[in-house]
Write an enzyme that holds these catalytic residues in place. Structure first.
Site, mmCIF file in Angstrom:
data_model
loop_
_atom_site.group_PDB
_atom_site.id
_atom_site.type_symbol
_atom_site.label_atom_id
_atom_site.label_comp_id
_atom_site.label_asym_id
_atom_site.label_seq_id
_atom_site.Cartn_x
_atom_site.Cartn_y
_atom_site.Cartn_z
ATOM 1 N N ASP A 1 0.808 -1.225 0.000
ATOM 2 C CA ASP A 1 0.000 0.000 0.000
ATOM 3 C C ASP A 1 0.838 1.271 0.000
ATOM 4 O O ASP A 1 0.593 2.188 -0.777
ATOM 5 C CB ASP A 1 -0.958 -0.009 1.197
ATOM 6 C CG ASP A 1 -1.910 -1.188 1.121
ATOM 7 O OD1 ASP A 1 -2.916 -1.077 0.407
ATOM 8 O OD2 ASP A 1 -1.619 -2.229 1.738
ATOM 9 N N ARG B 1 3.082 5.248 17.030
ATOM 10 C CA ARG B 1 2.750 6.368 16.132
ATOM 11 C C ARG B 1 3.484 7.640 16.507
ATOM 12 O O ARG B 1 4.048 8.305 15.643
ATOM 13 C CB ARG B 1 1.235 6.600 16.072
ATOM 14 C CG ARG B 1 0.438 5.367 15.636
ATOM 15 C CD ARG B 1 1.005 4.659 14.445
ATOM 16 N NE ARG B 1 0.348 3.390 14.171
ATOM 17 C CZ ARG B 1 0.860 2.442 13.394
ATOM 18 N NH1 ARG B 1 2.037 2.611 12.816
ATOM 19 N NH2 ARG B 1 0.212 1.325 13.195
ATOM 20 N N ASP C 1 -5.269 5.009 14.115
ATOM 21 C CA ASP C 1 -3.918 5.429 13.752
ATOM 22 C C ASP C 1 -3.902 6.730 12.942
ATOM 23 O O ASP C 1 -2.993 7.539 13.104
ATOM 24 C CB ASP C 1 -3.196 4.293 13.017
ATOM 25 C CG ASP C 1 -2.798 3.176 13.978
ATOM 26 O OD1 ASP C 1 -2.512 3.489 15.150
ATOM 27 O OD2 ASP C 1 -2.777 2.003 13.574
ATOM 28 N N SER D 1 -4.825 -7.644 8.787
ATOM 29 C CA SER D 1 -4.095 -6.387 8.885
ATOM 30 C C SER D 1 -3.235 -6.470 10.142
ATOM 31 O O SER D 1 -3.748 -6.661 11.239
ATOM 32 C CB SER D 1 -5.091 -5.233 8.975
ATOM 33 O OG SER D 1 -4.413 -4.075 9.399
#
Ligand code: ARG
Length: 401
Positions: A14, A95, A124, A175
């Site tokens: 991606d 993050r 996220d 995922s």
């Protein structure tokens, strides 16, 4: 000058496609930013080459493993942070460290905008963008999956059409996000919350049903931070890695939950965090003997609030910073050794020792040598129950009317 965008780059399909996709949609040059937070897999050099091969004008790669362990995992451990009582914030704490590097790269390469591969449904995106807004208020954010209609099918078609150096056939139904603090798996078969996780979902942990012989480990802490395992001094990163290996072999730290996302969706997650869960258990038990009762009770509520803030993308917020100061203050005496047995999916503490312990054998003992004056208890209980007793007398009087 051509506009520049820094992209949080994982090396996967991606974000590899996102490089060209963003370029075509915006006309900007894309700088790929890859941050190693202990996710394993390919080397940063391989990832850098792929980014350049997919059309990035520059690639910024950072080994942030120690930074992540010291500045993100250790505060999480000091807080005993478990969102909703279960989740040790694996993705949530990665993050902000990635954001720091994104903002640094944006400055270095003169970018106006920061980009990430998140969808519009998860936490996220919030963590990235709130972090970026906070550290770089002038920076804009763009998420190609959410804002530029980059679906999985289009990504595969784009990669094949442009001949990008990335595999498009490997289909993972899940995922997955992982780093040294743990691993998160969602989607696919797991979206039916009655379905039990299958064996192939796990990677950091072995099946706890057939464990090897029990593994006894002693962890030494200094002011809330683990500094040695079985007497061998190690860095926080090395300690997390060592416990991932040893607790993982025993199937410790498997978590299967439906959690409340910030965006209002309940979602099924499988986590495995063997090192994190063993460390949090050990740390909590050391706090039990080194932190005074009222401070400990209050700290538990602070830790919960801290976990919610971090989950909700508020890592860089003033309240989080204030709670950090409180938590840090409580850790002053959290030093000593915890002995625990790792076995069959459980990390069980069975010994504790500290020079700053509040455990007083002479007060606690029921044997001779007891220094606790039991006669004082009677009057204490009388006063402790007084206000309830007064209220109850009133209730009976009023009811009797
Ligand atoms: N639900 C977790 C969180 O919000 C983990 C999300 C990680 N992403 C993933 N693709 N599994 O922190």
């Amino acid at each position: 000058m051509t506009d520049r965008i820094v992209l949080a780059y994982s090396g996967g399909l991606d974000t590899s496609v996102a490089i060209g996709w963003i370029g075509e949609a915006t006309g900007a040059e894309v700088i790929a930013v890859a941050v190693d937070v202990g996710q394993g897999g390919e080397s940063l050099e391989t990832i850098r080459q792929r980014a350049l091969g997919c059309g990035a004008v520059e690639a910024y790669v950072a080994d942030a493993r120690d930074e992540f362990a010291n500045e993100y995992c250790m505060p999480t451990l000091k807080a005993n942070a478990l969102y909703q009582g279960h989740y040790p914030l694996v993705s949530a704490i990665s993050r902000p460290v990635i954001v720091k590097h994104l903002v640094r790269a944006a400055r270095e390469f003169g970018a106006s905008t920061v980009s990430h591969g998140c969808t519009g449904k998860g936490n996220d995106q919030v963590r990235f963008e709130v972090g970026i807004q906070t550290l770089g208020p002038d920076l804009k954010c763009i998420a190609p999956v959410r804002d530029l209609a980059l679906t999985r099918d289009k990504a595969i078609a784009f990669a094949e059409e442009k001949g990008l150096p990335i595999e498009t056939t490997k289909k993972n139904p899940y995922s997955i996000d992982q780093n040294v603090w743990g691993r998160a798996v969602e989607t696919g078969y797991l979206e039916d919350i009655w379905n039990g996780p299958t064996k192939d979902i796990y990677d950091y942990t072995a099946t706890p049903e057939f464990p090897p012989a029990p593994d006894e480990v002693t962890i030494t802490f200094r002011s809330g931070v683990p500094v040695a395992v079985d007497g061998v001094a190690l860095s926080p990163l090395a300690i997390i890695q060592e416990l991932n290996r040893r607790a993982g072999a025993q199937g410790v730290g498997r978590i299967d939950v439906v959690e409340d996302r910030l965006v209002g969706i309940k979602s099924r997650e499988i986590y495995e965090a063997p090192g994190a869960m063993a460390l949090i258990t050990a740390h909590k038990h050391l706090e039990d003997i080194t932190i005074e009762r009222e401070q400990a009770r209050f700290k538990a509520t602070v830790g919960q609030r801290w976990s919610e803030l971090v989950y909700d993308g508020q890592w860089f917020s003033p309240l989080k910073r204030s709670l950090d100061a409180f938590i840090e203050d409580t850790q002053q005496h959290v030093s000593g050794n915890i002995r625990m047995t790792l076995h069959g999916g459980a990390a069980v503490v069975n010994g504790r020792r500290s020079d700053s312990s509040l455990y007083d054998f002479d007060l606690a003992t029921y044997d001779t040598g007891d220094t606790f004056d039991q006669s004082q208890a009677k009057g204490f209980i009388e006063l402790w129950g007084m206000s309830s007793k007064v209220a109850s007398r009133r209730d009976q009087r009023v009811a009797g009317k």
